[in-house]
Design an enzyme around this catalytic site. Structure first.
Site: not given
Ligand code: BGC
Length: 733
Positions: A316-317, A444, A554-555
């Protein structure tokens, strides 16, 4: 094409070489799980041909930097021209001294073309250097622990040396060929091995006189198994023949011109901190070379073409983090990123069925449109990835004005996505609210949650936008609307239901404090003081399920929502929620700091804005996460650009017109950026006293600056920088 970690002459020391062609993958199949819905096939971008293969021998000693005596080593990537140059002096065991320079580039102008020049200067002798220049399919793929190629064809025809590689399970083919150019004719001998072809020759050197040879490589991929080997071979040879007149210098000129145009039109400048300046240019360079935007069948891997981690896959990035960069730098690429999702709509429909849903469920991890994530918590629960596709359609159309795409491909995607969410969500039996149960939001570190605020909000907007597009098309393009409805066999009751779902969508908000609750029950979780943690990344040290038991995120999750739909939330709401969640965020995704920096700049927390922007800017150059060996964090590189344009530039593109609210980080003297917007190049310059904006080329741009509307043309609009938008002076740590 992308190369990583290659010393052209071979290297026996520790390293991880990679040569990738976007979209070329191996697949693995797994027996069905005892539970339904987990994918049984994964795809992995595979390490392919070493096309810079060069072996050098003097007096029987083969050059190998792990063993040979070498001085004056330098390796330089010139971001202005896109040329990588490596130079060193080799002191041979036999007492000779030889200066060697390798230069190479993958052409931005002709995507099949790679060029290499090797230059020698014998410093204290005259005599030959023995060279083998080749194409080698034998490097291993580290993650697989083996090599996956067989080479059904190889040969030397019409001055070209060529080889065809075929992967073990996916049956993808890569045709690779080269030609050598010498200043004067040199006798060459054709050499071959099971997975290698090459030319061996002795290059005579005269003391003090530089001598060189050029290697012109043409690579092409064929992913359709149905095409016969002979056909792939002859097409490859014909393609290579079409490059017959290309010289290293000619190709370099076209490549350099591409980059000059990039930097002339779209450079970001930072005065006052050379490290920040270098960092942001490095990120911009990597984004351009990772995705040119010529082929809608290709997308951007989380690691681009630079490493094996994340399997070369798209997340989804792309829509959430990369698209903004391309929207304002390379509109064709932005469009092709959307078309990639349109072309993979059939796979998304199948995935929805696998999930016992309707419509289209886009994969969380993919190369070819199928779900490739077997970590089911992510692959099955991160349904927000599908909302990101709808967001991208809306964002692309509102920035570009490309209603043609909206009316043809966009509407079909929106209808199928809305249909999916209507089948994936559910009604709260107590409150009668609509929402999503058993999901994982962008954060996550919390899984199987109910009513993730971000997900619910994004889907509410998906429903609303789909309905708005239907209404507008009913007026402006009724035939196309009917066509789309027919294509997806839309039941009139469906849009009715979406309307109610949007209205009744649960958006968890704590009355009194104004804090959005990340998901139901989040506020009840045990709190953890992040300053007490000192082992990173935490998932190396903590059992997986331990991570989920706290309020540590996490983010950005709620904070991301505040950025993506910036116009929907007040400054106060942003401030309160930013302060609350930043204290709980551990930033264990490289996608995290940038969004925090952007929102911090907006709410006037300049210390945070600078801290997080620096992190994103130089993440890979300075190897902050100690994992650059795994490859670049390509999708978060766009964050560096976002930090300048959306962060300190304060641009928002989710409103009716572009809006800017620039601020000035304390440690910079000035900064500037340029964006492409509907045929215009718009330049914004900010220094410690003033803000200036003008159109360099193209039509006038309507925009908002500090809340006031202007039509900005080629005449500069300049005003004082508001005092509260100037950050205090900070010293780089
Ligand atoms: C992140 C995800 C991301 C993925 C790829 C993961 O560490 O939590 O949001 O899509 O990395 O960049």
């Amino acid at each position: 094409m992308g190369l990583r970690g290659y010393f052209d002459e071979g290297y026996s020391g520790d390293g991880l070489v990679g040569s990738y062609l976007n979209g070329v993958f191996e697949e693995r199949r797994f027996p069905p799980e005892w539970v339904r819905g987990i994918t049984t096939r994964t795809t992995t971008m595979v390490n392919s041909v070493d096309w810079v293969y060069t072996r050098l021998t003097v007096d029987g000693e083969q050059l190998d930097l792990a063993k040979s005596k070498v001085t004056d080593f330098s390796r330089r990537l010139d971001l202005k021209t896109g040329i990588l140059t490596r130079a060193f002096t080799w002191h041979t065991a036999s007492g000779k001294t030889l200066r060697i320079v390798f230069s190479r580039f993958v052409s931005m102008d002709a995507p099949h073309l790679g060029c290499q020049r090797v230059t020698f200067e014998a410093l204290d002798f005259s005599g030959p250097v023995e060279v083998t220049a080749g194409l080698d399919f034998s490097p291993i793929h580290e993650d697989f622990g083996k090599n996956v190629w067989t080479c059904p064809r190889k040969g030397r025809e019409n001055g070209l040396v060529a080889i065809l590689g075929q992967t073990e399970s996916s049956g993808h083919r890569v045709f690779s060929s080269f030609r050598l150019d010498f200043a004067s004719p040199i006798a060459t001998e054709f050499v071959e091995d099971e997975k290698l072809v090459g030319l061996r020759f002795a290059l005579p050197l005269r003391q003090g006189e530089p001598a060189s040879f050029d290697k012109i490589v043409v690579n092409a991929a064929e992913k359709d198994r149905q095409v016969a080997t002979d056909e792939v071979w002859s097409r490859g040879l014909a393609l290579a023949a079409s490059y017959r007149d290309v010289s290293f210098d000619g190709a370099k000129e076209a490549h350099r011109a591409y980059w000059s145009n990039v930097w002339e039109t779209l450079d970001v400048t930072i005065d006052g901190d050379p490290a920040d300046q270098q960092g942001v240019r490095f990120c911009i360079f990597q984004l351009h070379q990772t995705y040119h935007g010529q082929d809608p069948h290709l997308n951007i891997g989380a690691k681009g073409l630079t490493g094996e981690i994340y399997w070369g896959a798209t997340f989804w990035d792309t829509e959430t983090y990369c698209l903004p960069f391309y929207l304002f730098s390379n509109p064709k690429a932005a469009k092709n990123l959307l078309l990639f999702r349109y072309l993979t709509l059939p796979q998304a429909r199948e995935r929805a069925i696998e999930q016992d849903c309707l419509g289209a469920c886009y994969p969380f991890v993919t190369i070819d449109g199928t779900e490739s994530c077997r970590v089911w918590q992510h692959g099955n629960l991160q349904v927000h990835a599908t909302a990101a596709v709808a967001y991208a359609v809306w964002h692309y159309v509102s920035v570009s004005g490309d209603t043609d795409l909206l009316h043809r491909e966009g509407i079909e995607m929106l209808l199928e996505i809305s249909r999916y969410f209507a089948s994936r969500g559910g009604w709260n039996s107590r409150t009668g609210e609509y929402g999503f149960f058993g999901v994982m939001g962008p954060d996550e570190y919390h899984m199987m949650v109910h009513n993730n605020c971000y997900t619910n909000y994004m889907v509410k907007k998906v429903f609303e936008q789909t309905l708005a597009v239907m209404e507008a098309m009913g007026r402006e393009a009724p035939d196309l609307l009917e066509e789309a409805k027919k294509k997806v066999a839309l039941d009139p009751a469906e849009p009715e239901a979406w309307k109610v779902m949007a209205e009744k969508m649960r958006i968890p908000l704590q009355q009194g404090t104004g804090i959005y609750e990340q998901h139901d029950g989040y506020f009840d979780l045990p709190h953890i003081d992040l300053s007490t943690l000192d082992q990173f990344p935490i998932y190396y040290y903590w059992a997986y399920d331990r991570i989920f038991r706290y309020d540590m995120v996490k983010q950005p999750d709620v904070v991301l929502m505040l950025f993506l739909y910036s116009h929907d939330f007040s400054l106060e709401a942003k401030r309160i929620n930013y302060e609350y969640y930043v204290a709980r965020c551990i930033h264990e995704s490289s996608l995290s700091p940038a969004v925090h920096s952007i929102v911090a700049a907006e709410v006037g927390n300049y210390a945070d804005a600078v801290k997080y922007a620096r992190y994103g800017n130089r993440l890979d150059l300075d190897n902050y996460n100690r994992n650059t060996r795994e490859g670049l964090h390509t999708t978060s590189l766009s964050a560096a650009w976002m930090n300048v344009v959306h962060g300190f530039g304060g641009m928002r593109s989710d409103g009716d017109i572009l809006s800017f609210n620039p601020s000035m980080p304390g440690h910079w003297r000035s900064f500037s950026f340029r964006i492409l917007y509907r045929g215009a190049i718009l330049e914004m310059k900010v220094d410690r006293e003033s803000v200036a904006v003008k159109v360099l080329r193209g039509p006038a741009v309507p925009l908002q600056l500090y809340g006031r509307e202007y039509s900005v043309g080629t005449e500069e609009i300049r005003m004082d920088l508001p005092g509260e938008r100037l950050g205090e002076i900070l010293v780089r740590e």
